[in-house]
Design a protein around this motif. Structure first.
Motif, mmCIF file in Angstrom:
data_model
loop_
_atom_site.group_PDB
_atom_site.id
_atom_site.type_symbol
_atom_site.label_atom_id
_atom_site.label_comp_id
_atom_site.label_asym_id
_atom_site.label_seq_id
_atom_site.Cartn_x
_atom_site.Cartn_y
_atom_site.Cartn_z
ATOM 1 N N ALA A 210 4.658 8.641 60.240
ATOM 2 C CA ALA A 210 5.764 9.341 59.569
ATOM 3 C C ALA A 210 7.134 8.976 60.141
ATOM 4 O O ALA A 210 8.133 8.945 59.422
ATOM 5 N N PHE A 211 7.187 8.684 61.434
ATOM 6 C CA PHE A 211 8.464 8.305 62.056
ATOM 7 C C PHE A 211 8.965 7.005 61.432
ATOM 8 O O PHE A 211 10.069 6.920 60.906
ATOM 9 N N LYS A 213 7.896 5.532 58.769
ATOM 10 C CA LYS A 213 8.019 5.626 57.314
ATOM 11 C C LYS A 213 9.378 6.193 56.929
ATOM 12 O O LYS A 213 10.022 5.710 55.995
ATOM 13 N N SER A 214 9.833 7.216 57.648
ATOM 14 C CA SER A 214 11.094 7.828 57.252
ATOM 15 C C SER A 214 12.247 6.836 57.407
ATOM 16 O O SER A 214 13.132 6.758 56.567
ATOM 17 N N TYR A 215 12.217 6.043 58.480
ATOM 18 C CA TYR A 215 13.254 5.021 58.644
ATOM 19 C C TYR A 215 13.085 3.884 57.627
ATOM 20 O O TYR A 215 14.056 3.382 57.068
ATOM 21 N N ASP A 217 11.626 3.919 54.636
ATOM 22 C CA ASP A 217 12.006 4.366 53.291
ATOM 23 C C ASP A 217 13.520 4.379 53.120
ATOM 24 O O ASP A 217 14.044 3.995 52.077
ATOM 25 N N LYS A 218 14.190 4.865 54.139
ATOM 26 C CA LYS A 218 15.659 4.935 54.063
ATOM 27 C C LYS A 218 16.268 3.540 53.959
ATOM 28 O O LYS A 218 17.141 3.285 53.133
ATOM 29 N N GLU A 221 15.654 2.097 50.522
ATOM 30 C CA GLU A 221 16.496 2.747 49.516
ATOM 31 C C GLU A 221 17.919 2.167 49.559
ATOM 32 O O GLU A 221 18.525 1.892 48.513
#
Lengths: 359, 359
Positions: A210-211, A213-215, A217-218, A221
């Motif tokens: 999740a760590f 992934k959050s970076y 994904d950002k 985007e």
């Protein structure tokens, strides 16, 4: 060995349009009597007197122009560190201003100011044993994520591999989107695509959490925003691409790149193809591994009106193909991340040979 | 003073399900002969023997249970630091395991082990002059972002204000989503909403830049995912909320909170309302300032089936209202971020009084 990597962060980050003007003030407390600050800048700025005049050189500070036509070599690191030691004994710090190659070079020189032996001795994981001198990274082109990296990629006599350690991240990074304004369109695209491609590889890989992934994904985007959604490049695009590069670099904490990077390393080794363009040349043909990502990449290429080089492996010898294949298959963690633990049964030498022939 | 803040990051981050098991190994190199590690844990765990058995206490290490029924006070910090100094002289480190209050308390104690005087002397900006002892933050409830904060909020005899300095961020944070699994639903919601609310305030504020926006957008997206889009709470929700808290905290680097926090500080001062629930009580009535955000907040409240307390200011005296108003209007940067430089003409005492009466 710990199950989850304990990730060393960069100590200080300053972000903002014009924050490069704070460099003098930021490094001031790190200056030691008689020991200069060394500014290593990209040869792109060699004749840019306006830019050079902005560097806060004082006393016996030294400006070095780094030729990064080719990616940095361990011998180049040793040569710079040795000559600095000879001339000054010690230095207050190393400030790398440029793209990924220059930042990697600066980080490596900072480490070799205090670690004995040669740079090639430290290519690998956690071989660096003592902190280097104070080091600052200032990107003037965005995408590689080198500004937040735990490694600094170097070509050595035996391998292309970074000095990957907790001492490698910068003490300070300066993220000023104004500095990336003048980057030539092609170069900006290839380096931006390095970010896009490593996000796709990491997000579709098996190592993700999740760590990361959050970076990831950002970063993805933001890449989509600047390379697809917006039709004109503007100041906001520079700001977003700079953040994409940072977030893309951070996402590597708990992930790994994949097929494009593994294949591209082989190209770089045999043909000297640079990292950004090499990844584009490879990713262009990876529909079978990343169907959605490659489709979107083709749209970005079209919109930016870039010609990705084709047929670059035409006429290579059997020996050259073998070398590329061996270098590439040596990148086990990348393949495992992309294809899972059974990757060797999936990516055979024959299949990789066919892939190289298509490039 | 620098135009752009040079943001001190946490030194080391480990993220992963079960990574709390690495605590022993992570702190081992920081142990100094004869100097104990001090574990400060949330009173929530007081009778949880299974959890306490997981703490890697060795030798003269000490376990302290922190009563955080009320938010931490400067006097509590002084009392703990003084008694540790008396008992041990010095300690190897302070490990804070709990919610925002416990982490803030641990950070403050670590600083007061080395800085002379009293904690109240350091409430403000950049008053802390020397590094504290080694400190580790381990969130067991997510939302406040205290794990990556440059401040530690304390109630002092004169003010509620943090010790805001480059020495305040943790040396190490341990982000293990397994630890937040058992948080009671109400508490999880209020603390999660702290994250949601400060993202809305920061994203709609006037101080924002691309760095903070990228973190704020990510945190908001994760809050929406766990509190709106998903209908059941699962392990992935814990992972996402933990990252939302981290990203929300990082987004404060170049932004500021706004109306909800400014008003909520007044409530806390007079009524002792805790931070998370206080923000919810206030934000519930802020349609005029954050119409979209409040609408979405109401949906989240409904979905989580939470009753936000109402009419809590009913029957307060004139003097109490005046105190709340004065405490709140003292938070100039929050108001300026929310309403712009002319905020004083917009948020008059009369208007704020009416707002407090509605709560």
């Amino acid at each position: 060995m710990m199950k989850f990597r304990n990730f060393k962060m960069v100590d200080y980050v300053v972000y903002g349009r014009g924050c490069f003007n704070q460099l003098d003030e930021i490094i001031a407390p790190k200056r030691k009597e008689g020991a200069p600050m060394i500014f290593i800048i990209d040869h792109f700025f060699e004749n840019n007197e306006t830019f050079k005049a902005r560097l806060p050189l004082k006393g016996n500070d030294k400006l070095l122009i780094a030729d990064v036509t080719y990616e940095p070599k361990t011998s180049q690191v040793d040569q710079i560190a040795d000559s600095l030691k000879k001339e000054f004994g010690t230095v207050s710090g190393i400030i790398g201003i440029g793209g990924g190659s220059v930042m990697d070079l600066a980080a490596a020189v900072a480490l070799m100011m205090t670690n004995p032996g040669k740079a090639q001795d430290y290519q690998g994981w956690d071989l660096v044993k003592v902190p280097g001198v104070y080091k600052v990274g200032v990107p003037t082109i965005s995408g590689t994520g080198a500004e937040v990296s735990r490694t600094c990629v170097l070509s050595g006599p035996e391998r292309k591999l970074g000095m990957n350690s907790d001492f490698t991240p910068f003490d300070q990074i300066i993220l000023d989107p104004e500095l990336i304004k003048g980057v030539p369109t092609n170069q900006r695209f290839y380096t931006g695509m390095d970010c896009y491609i490593h996000c796709i590889e990491s997000l579709e890989g098996t190592y993700l959490n999740a760590f990361s992934k959050s970076y990831g994904d950002k970063a993805l985007e933001l890449c989509r925003k600047v390379f697809l959604e917006k039709k004109e490049w503007d100041d906001e695009s520079d700001e977003d691409l700079m953040m994409a590069s940072y977030a893309g670099g951070m996402s590597i904490a708990y992930s790994q790149v994949g097929v494009a990077h593994a294949v591209s390393y082989g190209l770089a080794h045999v043909l000297g193809v640079k990292h950004g363009i090499g990844n584009c040349i490879v990713f262009n043909h990876l529909e079978e591994f990343y169907p959605e990502g490659v489709k979107e990449f083709h749209q970005m290429v079209k919109q930016a009106n870039i010609d990705i080089p084709q047929n670059i492996t035409k006429g290579l010898t059997e020996e050259q193909f073998d070398t590329m294949i061996n270098v590439s298959l040596n990148m086990a963690p990348l393949w495992e991340n992309a294809l899972g633990k059974e990757w060797k049964t999936i990516m055979t030498k024959e299949r990789l040979r066919k892939l190289y022939e298509r490039l």
